[in-house]
Design a protein around this motif. Structure first.
Motif, PDB file in Angstrom:
ATOM      1  N   SER A  21      -0.583  -2.391   5.912  1.00 40.38           N
ATOM      2  CA  SER A  21       0.429  -3.230   6.550  1.00 40.38           C
ATOM      3  C   SER A  21       1.435  -2.354   7.291  1.00 40.38           C
ATOM      4  O   SER A  21       1.558  -1.155   7.027  1.00 40.38           O
ATOM      5  N   TRP A  22       2.186  -2.973   8.199  1.00 41.56           N
ATOM      6  CA  TRP A  22       3.291  -2.269   8.856  1.00 41.56           C
ATOM      7  C   TRP A  22       4.290  -1.753   7.820  1.00 41.56           C
ATOM      8  O   TRP A  22       4.948  -0.734   8.042  1.00 41.56           O
ATOM      9  N   PRO A  31      -8.377  -5.774   6.716  1.00 42.57           N
ATOM     10  CA  PRO A  31      -7.013  -5.229   6.753  1.00 42.57           C
ATOM     11  C   PRO A  31      -6.826  -4.211   5.628  1.00 42.57           C
ATOM     12  O   PRO A  31      -7.062  -4.527   4.457  1.00 42.57           O
ATOM     13  N   PRO A  85      -1.166  -6.938   3.545  1.00 45.32           N
ATOM     14  CA  PRO A  85      -0.926  -7.407   4.920  1.00 45.32           C
ATOM     15  C   PRO A  85      -0.998  -8.929   5.018  1.00 45.32           C
ATOM     16  O   PRO A  85      -1.979  -9.493   5.499  1.00 45.32           O
ATOM     17  N   VAL A 117      -0.827  -4.759  11.411  1.00 43.00           N
ATOM     18  CA  VAL A 117      -1.855  -4.468  10.412  1.00 43.00           C
ATOM     19  C   VAL A 117      -2.833  -3.449  10.988  1.00 43.00           C
ATOM     20  O   VAL A 117      -3.077  -3.418  12.198  1.00 43.00           O
TER      21      VAL A 117
END
Length: 241
Positions: free
Chosen positions: A80-81, A77, A186, A69
């Motif tokens: 996200s990846w 956050p 995330p 994250v």
């Protein structure tokens, strides 16, 4: 008739009844629903293979996996990846449409990025058709966060092995049932959460797909998703092994 023969006959009768019920269930399912869900599963598996390639290509450029994250200066956050891998999923014409309209200078929850997630609802996500032909989210591909997994809670750089070894491979990403929300959100899971899901038999009845660190994809039956097996396969950095 001996007691043993009566027992064998009873077991045989139960087996026959079970087979009949199974056949009736299959026959009663709408044919297009069976086909749709089969194609959904195949699409999900193919997508996992592409995600595996994207992870390796990201590492080739940056030297490690993306952080699980990315947070802003306030600790919120914002990416996200999954979003971080989009440029590599877009490469080599792997996506249809050929590009995801995701804006990195806005957080995942901005109106534009929420729309991007809606426009690509099946990304990182397993969709299924219900009895009334409604398409719903069943599960989502997730990173398992832990000190010994590929996804560090502190953002530490974690690397995939440079050479594939089938005897020593580990799970990179795991399909998590009932993990709802947009793929851009995330909301991954910790190792403890995964072990609790296993303990509470939450992977039943469908099992889970896994993406290994060598890029291969497989499906695990529920009985294979034990706490011990998951801990072993999810923890490549476990120094106690």
């Amino acid at each position: 008739m001996t007691k043993q023969k009566r027992l064998m006959n009873s077991v045989g009768e139960i087996f026959i009844v079970a087979v009949i019920i199974l056949v009736l269930v299959i026959l009663l399912l709408p044919e297009d629903q069976v086909v749709d869900n089969s194609s959904n599963r195949e699409r999900f598996r193919n997508q996992l293979r592409l995600v595996g390639l994207a992870c390796h290509e990201y590492q080739s450029e940056y030297g490690c996996l993306p952080p699980v994250v990315i947070s802003d200066e306030r600790g919120r956050p914002i990416h996200s990846w999954r979003a971080m891998l989009l440029p590599w999923l877009e490469s080599q014409g792997r996506t249809q449409p050929p590009a995801y309209v995701y804006t990195f200078n806005e957080p995942w929850f901005s109106p534009a990025n929420r729309q991007a997630a809606l426009d690509n609802a099946n990304l990182y996500t397993m969709l299924v058709s219900t009895d009334d032909r409604e398409v719903v989210q069943k599960s989502k591909l997730a990173a398992v966060i832990g000190a010994q997994t590929y996804w560090s809670p502190s953002g530490e750089c974690r690397r995939l092995p440079l050479e594939a070894n089938q005897d020593e491979r580990h799970i990179l990403l795991l399909e998590i049932p009932n993990l709802y929300g947009a793929w851009s959100q995330p909301n991954d899971v910790t190792l403890d959460v995964v072990l609790t899901l296993s303990k509470n038999q939450q992977f039943e009845p469908d099992g889970a797909h896994v993406l290994y660190d060598d890029g291969s994809v497989t499906w695990f039956a529920p009985e294979a998703l034990t706490e011990a097996n998951l801990r072993r396969l999810l923890c490549p950095f476990d120094t106690t092994k």
